[in-house]
Design a protein around this motif. Structure first.
Motif, PDB file in Angstrom:
ATOM      1  N   GLY A  96      -4.571  54.462  31.520  1.00 42.08           N
ATOM      2  CA  GLY A  96      -5.283  55.713  31.271  1.00 42.08           C
ATOM      3  C   GLY A  96      -4.367  56.759  30.694  1.00 42.08           C
ATOM      4  O   GLY A  96      -3.145  56.679  30.800  1.00 42.08           O
ATOM      5  N   PHE A 100      -3.042  65.228  32.278  1.00 41.87           N
ATOM      6  CA  PHE A 100      -1.698  65.559  32.739  1.00 41.87           C
ATOM      7  C   PHE A 100      -0.642  64.555  32.305  1.00 41.87           C
ATOM      8  O   PHE A 100       0.527  64.761  32.522  1.00 41.87           O
ATOM      9  CB  PHE A 100      -1.678  65.650  34.260  1.00 41.87           C
ATOM     10  N   LEU A 228     -13.851  56.271  41.566  1.00 39.25           N
ATOM     11  CA  LEU A 228     -13.227  54.950  41.450  1.00 39.25           C
ATOM     12  C   LEU A 228     -13.813  54.023  42.514  1.00 39.25           C
ATOM     13  O   LEU A 228     -14.286  54.480  43.555  1.00 39.25           O
ATOM     14  CB  LEU A 228     -11.713  55.066  41.625  1.00 39.25           C
TER      15      LEU A 228
HETATM   16  N1  LIG Z   1      -6.129  54.982  41.763  1.00 46.84           N
HETATM   17  C1  LIG Z   1      -6.353  54.588  40.515  1.00 46.84           C
HETATM   18  N2  LIG Z   1      -6.565  53.296  40.233  1.00 46.84           N
HETATM   19  C2  LIG Z   1      -6.787  52.899  38.969  1.00 46.84           C
HETATM   20  N3  LIG Z   1      -6.820  53.725  37.912  1.00 46.84           N
HETATM   21  C3  LIG Z   1      -6.637  55.025  38.116  1.00 46.84           C
HETATM   22  C4  LIG Z   1      -6.387  55.533  39.419  1.00 46.84           C
HETATM   23  N4  LIG Z   1      -6.236  56.871  39.327  1.00 46.84           N
HETATM   24  C5  LIG Z   1      -6.383  57.174  38.029  1.00 46.84           C
HETATM   25  N5  LIG Z   1      -6.627  56.072  37.282  1.00 46.84           N
HETATM   26  C6  LIG Z   1      -6.840  55.995  35.826  1.00 46.84           C
HETATM   27  O1  LIG Z   1      -6.113  57.023  35.194  1.00 46.84           O
HETATM   28  C7  LIG Z   1      -6.990  57.911  34.481  1.00 46.84           C
HETATM   29  C8  LIG Z   1      -6.501  59.331  34.562  1.00 46.84           C
HETATM   30  O2  LIG Z   1      -6.384  59.713  35.926  1.00 46.84           O
HETATM   31  P1  LIG Z   1      -6.926  61.111  36.466  1.00 46.84           P
HETATM   32  O3  LIG Z   1      -8.380  61.207  36.147  1.00 46.84           O
HETATM   33  O4  LIG Z   1      -6.520  61.274  37.878  1.00 46.84           O
HETATM   34  O5  LIG Z   1      -6.031  62.060  35.576  1.00 46.84           O
HETATM   35  P2  LIG Z   1      -6.426  63.318  34.728  1.00 46.84           P
HETATM   36  O6  LIG Z   1      -5.208  63.739  34.032  1.00 46.84           O
HETATM   37  O7  LIG Z   1      -7.026  64.332  35.585  1.00 46.84           O
HETATM   38  O8  LIG Z   1      -7.445  62.642  33.778  1.00 46.84           O
HETATM   39  P3  LIG Z   1      -8.712  63.186  33.041  1.00 46.84           P
HETATM   40  O9  LIG Z   1      -8.219  64.014  31.927  1.00 46.84           O
HETATM   41  O10 LIG Z   1      -9.410  61.912  32.570  1.00 46.84           O
HETATM   42  O11 LIG Z   1      -9.556  63.938  34.025  1.00 46.84           O
HETATM   43  C9  LIG Z   1      -8.320  57.690  35.128  1.00 46.84           C
HETATM   44  O12 LIG Z   1      -9.328  57.995  34.227  1.00 46.84           O
HETATM   45  C10 LIG Z   1      -8.277  56.211  35.478  1.00 46.84           C
HETATM   46  O13 LIG Z   1      -8.583  55.461  34.322  1.00 46.84           O
END
Ligand SMILES: Nc1ncnc2c1ncn2[C@@H]1O[C@H](COP(=O)(O)OP(=O)(O)OP(=O)(O)O)[C@@H](O)[C@H]1O
Length: 482
Positions: A96, A100, A228
């Motif tokens: 992903g 951040f 998730l």
């Molecule tokens: N515990 C986990 N297990 C598997 N994949 C995960 C997990 N946590 C996060 N991811 C993957 O990483 C991506 C980004 O994580 P997260 O949403 O926490 O970050 P973010 O920077 O807030 O992302 P976004 O901009 O998509 O909101 C998620 O969309 C998912 O695909």
């Protein structure tokens, strides 16, 4: 829909007090300590300069900058004896790209446990560990619950020196790995869900949300992509990048604290936020839970506006006109009067509530047998509306236009629907067993979460550079989340 506040179900209101731990005393601002910004969150201060009090010499700005530079040196060269080095994990693949930073699937070298490593984007490296990430860590530490993403630890890594960059410390949040996310699952036509799967997942979702709200935290980015599901079939609320603690007013006469209003991905954003409310509360997350619940049947987000105005129009078309009749306090919303007065108002009047009917139309059907892909009732035809009145009642309540008429997560968790057959199970492991590969592998490249409501009006992530495609156009309203 009832004009009374929500009272359905077998609710027993939880009056238990779930106070947050008292904030720690701020550490003294000594020169031999890491930057205050890195320690921030302990005193609620967060000035753009990263803290520090201007002195009376007139060189306050210079002093603060110098102080920060000194701190940064210490920060860069510090060792972190209490946190593991990320080399304890073997990176397997990138899964992903969060706002951040990157997220990797990895394996613990000693236990073999699968984890997700979320790299903290050190955008303002001079300012130390980003306040938003620190806040996320602090909240997740409080939120140990089976329906909330499990933060195992924070790891560090030293990035090597090059001619252009100095030695820097990078941090990773280490989460228990989840094989699937709900948005990916729903968009996969091969995943066929029965009513008990939907009910079980909704029970998990609302239970997780209840834990969050009892812990006095707002999620502020509820959407299927942030839900998730582990391979055991347990659903976890994830992505606390926009979450924040909230204060419950002891005295209703005290003014409500104001928060930023540019939160929640547009498709899941409730009417009060779209109308400029900054004194919102937990019900913004409850609206998101309603959108997700409907999506369980429609298999796609139910209101896909591309502007805030369009989103309001879509809400009116589905949930009925927004006006004081259905929501007495709407007149207090900052944008209501101006919007209602516009010639082609985003608040069209005379629209009835047709959520139930429209959900039926939005239901996806397999061309082969005419049954809904989710097949929640086994024998439905295209002409039948969902026969589960309890499910529809809960959905209607979660998506009430008036936030005061939406149930709390606590009330929703005890809704009668969850006590009727088929009752929710402990997990949806049997559904997971039907999906051969990880959903992330299935959607990799496309991004499991790509394009789901994030094209426009991306919720604001303070102190972080939004990805290019999600950038808020210059000149739009900005403020800072505290
Ligand atoms: N515990 C986990 N297990 C598997 N994949 C995960 C997990 N946590 C996060 N991811 C993957 O990483 C991506 C980004 O994580 P997260 O949403 O926490 O970050 P973010 O920077 O807030 O992302 P976004 O901009 O998509 O909101 C998620 O969309 C998912 O695909």
């Amino acid at each position: 829909m009832s004009s009374q506040p929500y009272t359905a179900g077998l609710h027993q209101s939880s009056t238990q007090s779930h106070r947050q731990a008292a904030p720690k005393r701020p550490l003294p601002n000594r020169a031999d300590e890491p930057p205050k910004r890195a320690l921030i969150g302990q005193n609620g201060q967060n000035t753009p300069s990263g803290g520090g009090t201007p002195n009376s010499t007139g060189n306050a700005e210079v002093d603060v900058k110098q102080q920060l530079l000194n701190y940064q040196k210490i920060f860069d060269h510090a060792s972190y004896p209490f946190i593991n080095d990320v080399s304890a994990y073997e990176k397997l693949s990138k899964i992903g790209q969060g706002t951040f930073g990157e997220v990797f699937k990895a394996r613990c070298k000693t236990t073999g446990r699968m984890v997700a490593l979320k790299k903290i984007l050190m955008e303002n490296e001079k300012e130390g560990f980003p306040i938003t990430a620190l806040r996320e860590v602090k909240m997740l530490e409080q939120l140990k619950h089976q329906n909330i993403t499990d933060l195992i630890e924070v790891c560090s890594a030293k990035t090597g020196s090059t001619s252009t960059s100095k030695d820097r410390t990078t941090f990773y949040l280490v989460f228990a790995f989840c094989e699937h996310d709900l948005a990916g699952l729903l968009s996969n036509p091969k995943v066929r869900m029965s009513l008990v799967h939907i009910k079980t997942m909704m029970k998990h979702l609302i239970t997780g949300l209840n834990k969050l709200h009892r812990s006095k935290i707002l999620h502020r980015d509820m959407k299927a992509a942030n839900v998730l599901i582990s391979k055991e079939g347990v659903l976890k609320l994830a992505d606390f990048g926009l979450a924040r603690p909230f204060v419950q007013r002891e005295n209703p006469n005290h003014p409500r604290p104001l928060y930023t209003n540019r939160v929640v991905t547009l498709w899941y954003r409730p009417p009060e936020l779209l109308l400029g409310d900054r004194a919102y509360g937990t019900k913004i997350d409850v609206w998101g839970a309603g959108c997700i619940m409907a999506e369980m049947w429609t298999r796609q987000p139910i209101m896909q506006g591309d502007t805030e105005q369009k989103q309001l129009t879509l809400i009116s078309a589905l949930c009925g006109s927004i006006n004081p009749e259905v929501w007495p306090n709407c007149v207090k919303m900052p944008l209501y009067s101006a919007m209602a007065a516009e010639p082609n108002s985003a608040l069209p009047q005379g629209k009835g509530r047709c959520l139930k009917l429209k959900i039926r139309h939005l239901m996806k059907f397999d061309s082969a047998d005419g049954k809904p892909q989710s097949d929640p009732y086994g024998k439905k035809t295209n002409d039948q509306v969902p026969s589960d009145d309890d499910a529809m009642n809960l959905l209607e309540n979660l998506l009430a236009i008036d936030p005061d008429r939406r149930p709390t997560a606590d009330e929703a968790e005890d809704d009668i629907w969850f006590y009727k057959d088929p009752v929710p199970r402990a997990n949806v492991g049997d559904l997971m067993d039907t999906i051969p590969t990880s959903q992330f592998e299935y959607t990799v490249g496309k991004g499991a979460h790509a394009g789901r409501g994030r094209h426009h009006n991306n919720p604001q992530r303070p102190h972080q550079a939004p990805r290019q495609s999600n950038a808020i156009p210059a000149g739009q309203y900005r403020d800072t989340i505290f």
